[in-house]
Design a protein around this motif. Structure first.
Motif, PDB file in Angstrom:
ATOM      1  N   GLU A  32      24.540  28.259  54.064  1.00 13.93           N
ATOM      2  CA  GLU A  32      24.469  29.137  52.953  1.00 13.93           C
ATOM      3  C   GLU A  32      23.347  30.060  53.133  1.00 13.93           C
ATOM      4  N   ASP A  33      23.107  30.804  52.114  1.00 20.02           N
ATOM      5  CA  ASP A  33      22.793  31.819  51.902  1.00 20.02           C
ATOM      6  C   ASP A  33      21.270  31.461  50.714  1.00 20.02           C
ATOM      7  N   PRO A  34      19.832  31.522  51.219  1.00 13.62           N
ATOM      8  CA  PRO A  34      19.154  31.217  50.800  1.00 13.62           C
ATOM      9  C   PRO A  34      18.388  31.783  49.665  1.00 13.62           C
ATOM     10  N   ASP A  35      18.849  33.560  50.199  1.00 12.59           N
ATOM     11  CA  ASP A  35      18.586  34.175  48.951  1.00 12.59           C
ATOM     12  C   ASP A  35      19.505  34.520  47.905  1.00 12.59           C
ATOM     13  N   ARG A  36      20.649  33.813  47.698  1.00 13.91           N
ATOM     14  CA  ARG A  36      21.467  33.617  46.712  1.00 13.91           C
ATOM     15  C   ARG A  36      20.759  33.012  45.606  1.00 13.91           C
ATOM     16  N   ASP A  37      21.521  33.817  43.723  1.00 12.61           N
ATOM     17  CA  ASP A  37      21.063  33.457  42.928  1.00 12.61           C
ATOM     18  C   ASP A  37      21.285  31.564  43.091  1.00 12.61           C
ATOM     19  N   GLY A  38      20.690  30.246  41.922  1.00 14.17           N
ATOM     20  CA  GLY A  38      20.248  29.621  42.489  1.00 14.17           C
ATOM     21  C   GLY A  38      20.149  28.861  43.739  1.00 14.17           C
ATOM     22  N   LEU A  39      19.816  29.619  45.026  1.00 22.08           N
ATOM     23  CA  LEU A  39      19.546  28.730  45.397  1.00 22.08           C
ATOM     24  C   LEU A  39      17.920  29.050  46.520  1.00 22.08           C
ATOM     25  N   GLN A  40      17.755  30.709  45.485  1.00 25.88           N
ATOM     26  CA  GLN A  40      16.446  31.262  45.588  1.00 25.88           C
ATOM     27  C   GLN A  40      15.282  30.612  45.606  1.00 25.88           C
ATOM     28  N   ASP A  41      14.960  29.855  44.556  1.00 22.71           N
ATOM     29  CA  ASP A  41      13.802  28.252  44.229  1.00 22.71           C
ATOM     30  C   ASP A  41      13.878  27.219  44.719  1.00 22.71           C
ATOM     31  N   THR A  42      15.227  27.155  45.475  1.00 20.12           N
ATOM     32  CA  THR A  42      15.516  25.670  45.882  1.00 20.12           C
ATOM     33  C   THR A  42      14.481  24.666  47.134  1.00 20.12           C
ATOM     34  N   PRO A  43      13.900  25.770  48.400  1.00 21.03           N
ATOM     35  CA  PRO A  43      13.445  25.143  48.816  1.00 21.03           C
ATOM     36  C   PRO A  43      11.945  24.860  48.130  1.00 21.03           C
ATOM     37  N   ARG A  44      11.661  25.710  47.278  1.00 15.03           N
ATOM     38  CA  ARG A  44      10.046  25.561  46.628  1.00 15.03           C
ATOM     39  C   ARG A  44      10.750  24.210  45.501  1.00 15.03           C
ATOM     40  N   ARG A  45      11.184  23.947  45.008  1.00 17.94           N
ATOM     41  CA  ARG A  45      11.637  22.668  44.544  1.00 17.94           C
ATOM     42  C   ARG A  45      12.246  21.531  45.554  1.00 17.94           C
ATOM     43  N   PHE A  46      12.688  21.383  46.450  1.00 17.20           N
ATOM     44  CA  PHE A  46      13.162  20.667  47.459  1.00 17.20           C
ATOM     45  C   PHE A  46      11.398  19.907  47.768  1.00 17.20           C
ATOM     46  N   ALA A  47      11.007  21.259  48.581  1.00 11.36           N
ATOM     47  CA  ALA A  47       8.949  20.621  48.792  1.00 11.36           C
ATOM     48  C   ALA A  47       8.519  19.827  48.000  1.00 11.36           C
ATOM     49  N   ASP A  48       8.522  20.313  46.882  1.00 15.55           N
ATOM     50  CA  ASP A  48       8.021  19.464  45.438  1.00 15.55           C
ATOM     51  C   ASP A  48       7.929  18.607  45.252  1.00 15.55           C
ATOM     52  N   TRP A  49       9.309  17.546  45.066  1.00 15.25           N
ATOM     53  CA  TRP A  49      10.295  16.593  44.459  1.00 15.25           C
ATOM     54  C   TRP A  49       9.497  15.774  46.331  1.00 15.25           C
ATOM     55  N   TRP A  50       9.888  16.272  47.406  1.00 14.55           N
ATOM     56  CA  TRP A  50       9.147  14.827  48.574  1.00 14.55           C
ATOM     57  C   TRP A  50       7.840  15.334  48.407  1.00 14.55           C
ATOM     58  N   GLY A  51       6.603  16.076  48.078  1.00 19.39           N
ATOM     59  CA  GLY A  51       5.429  16.159  47.583  1.00 19.39           C
ATOM     60  C   GLY A  51       5.270  15.169  46.262  1.00 19.39           C
ATOM     61  N   GLU A  52       5.679  14.951  45.570  1.00 18.64           N
ATOM     62  CA  GLU A  52       5.859  13.924  44.110  1.00 18.64           C
ATOM     63  C   GLU A  52       6.072  12.582  44.583  1.00 18.64           C
ATOM     64  N   PHE A  53       6.997  12.608  45.232  1.00 19.48           N
ATOM     65  CA  PHE A  53       8.016  11.072  45.810  1.00 19.48           C
ATOM     66  C   PHE A  53       7.264  10.608  46.712  1.00 19.48           C
ATOM     67  N   LEU A  54       6.265  11.537  47.563  1.00 19.18           N
ATOM     68  CA  LEU A  54       5.909   9.989  48.442  1.00 19.18           C
ATOM     69  C   LEU A  54       4.511  10.230  49.067  1.00 19.18           C
ATOM     70  N   ASP A  55       3.708  11.097  47.800  1.00 21.83           N
ATOM     71  CA  ASP A  55       2.115  10.980  47.301  1.00 21.83           C
ATOM     72  C   ASP A  55       1.666  10.479  46.279  1.00 21.83           C
ATOM     73  N   HIS A  56       2.991  10.082  45.942  1.00 27.32           N
ATOM     74  CA  HIS A  56       2.677   9.188  44.486  1.00 27.32           C
ATOM     75  C   HIS A  56       1.902   8.642  44.534  1.00 27.32           C
ATOM     76  N   ASP A  57       0.997   8.477  43.177  1.00 24.90           N
ATOM     77  CA  ASP A  57      -0.037   7.653  43.273  1.00 24.90           C
ATOM     78  C   ASP A  57      -0.160   6.713  41.197  1.00 24.90           C
ATOM     79  N   PRO A  58       0.054   4.927  42.939  1.00 19.83           N
ATOM     80  CA  PRO A  58       1.078   4.216  41.407  1.00 19.83           C
ATOM     81  C   PRO A  58      -0.269   3.919  40.329  1.00 19.83           C
ATOM     82  N   GLY A  59      -1.834   3.710  41.440  1.00 23.64           N
ATOM     83  CA  GLY A  59      -2.139   3.520  39.748  1.00 23.64           C
ATOM     84  C   GLY A  59      -3.187   3.124  40.092  1.00 23.64           C
ATOM     85  N   ARG A  60      -3.662   2.071  39.045  1.00 26.50           N
ATOM     86  CA  ARG A  60      -5.175   1.061  39.770  1.00 26.50           C
ATOM     87  C   ARG A  60      -3.068  -0.929  39.957  1.00 26.50           C
ATOM     88  N   LEU A  61      -3.804  -1.687  40.551  1.00 28.06           N
ATOM     89  CA  LEU A  61      -3.194  -1.951  40.959  1.00 28.06           C
ATOM     90  C   LEU A  61      -4.103  -3.698  41.317  1.00 28.06           C
TER      91      LEU A  61
END
Length: 198
Positions: A32-61
């Motif tokens: 793929e061409d990471p600079d083409r329309d549709g993929l330019q912001d994909t690396p940031r979105r993908f990194a943000d998703w992994w951060g949100e998912f793996l660093d999730h705080d479930p709150g008080r348990l």
């Protein structure tokens, strides 16, 4: 009790800048061409998703309420939906979860049952491990061994790759205390807890 995700206690937080770099490299390796329309912001979105998912705080348990006397039978939550990621293929799997317990001297806040589940699903995981660990964590939190956790999973590593078995569901359960040793109680919980699929 900690509100740090269970798996996150043993790993560093997600390095989002590095994940962005690696995602760009992955796109190149996939042709793929990471600079083409549709993929330019994909690396940031993908990194943000992994951060949100793996660093999730479930709150008080640890919220529970003292109970004077015993007011009845078991408490059962059904219809809980959770997502995790298979550690073998890095593909998502979806779980339908039911949690039952017989309160002893304390009752857990209902949302805490779900938060304990979230503390285990926001990680690279196995369905079997989630089921076992949630049951044992809830037994500690509720100060009772009378706990059952049932999970029915749809795994994209089965649906999208390999045998491509789209209708397959995997059910795992962990029954502790009287929810295992008392056949009548076990049968009543199981009849209500395991979802039926057409």
């Amino acid at each position: 009790m900690t509100s740090i995700p269970v798996q996150a206690q043993h790993r560093r937080p997600v390095d989002r800048p590095r994940v962005r770099e690696l995602t760009r490299e992955l796109l190149l390796a996939l042709g793929e061409d990471p600079d083409r329309d549709g993929l330019q912001d994909t690396p940031r979105r993908f990194a943000d998703w992994w951060g949100e998912f793996l660093d999730h705080d479930p709150g008080r348990l640890d919220t529970s309420f003292a109970q004077e006397g015993r007011y009845g039978d078991f408490v059962l939550l059904t219809g809980i939906e959770a997502w995790s990621v298979c550690e073998h293929h890095l593909l998502p799997f979806r779980l339908d979860v039911s949690i039952a317990y017989v309160p002893g001297t304390a009752v857990l806040g209902l949302s805490k049952l779900v938060r304990h589940l979230e503390a285990h699903t926001h990680a690279l995981q196995l369905q079997e491990r989630i089921t076992h660990d949630v049951a044992h964590d809830l037994a500690k939190a509720a100060a009772t061994d009378d706990i059952s956790v049932f999970t029915t999973g749809e795994h994209l590593c089965m649906s999208m790759r390999g045998v491509k078995a789209t209708a397959v569901r995997t059910t795992t359960m962990c029954r502790l205390g009287r929810t295992e040793s008392d056949p009548g109680l076990a049968a009543r919980i199981e009849r209500l807890a395991i979802p039926t699929h057409p």
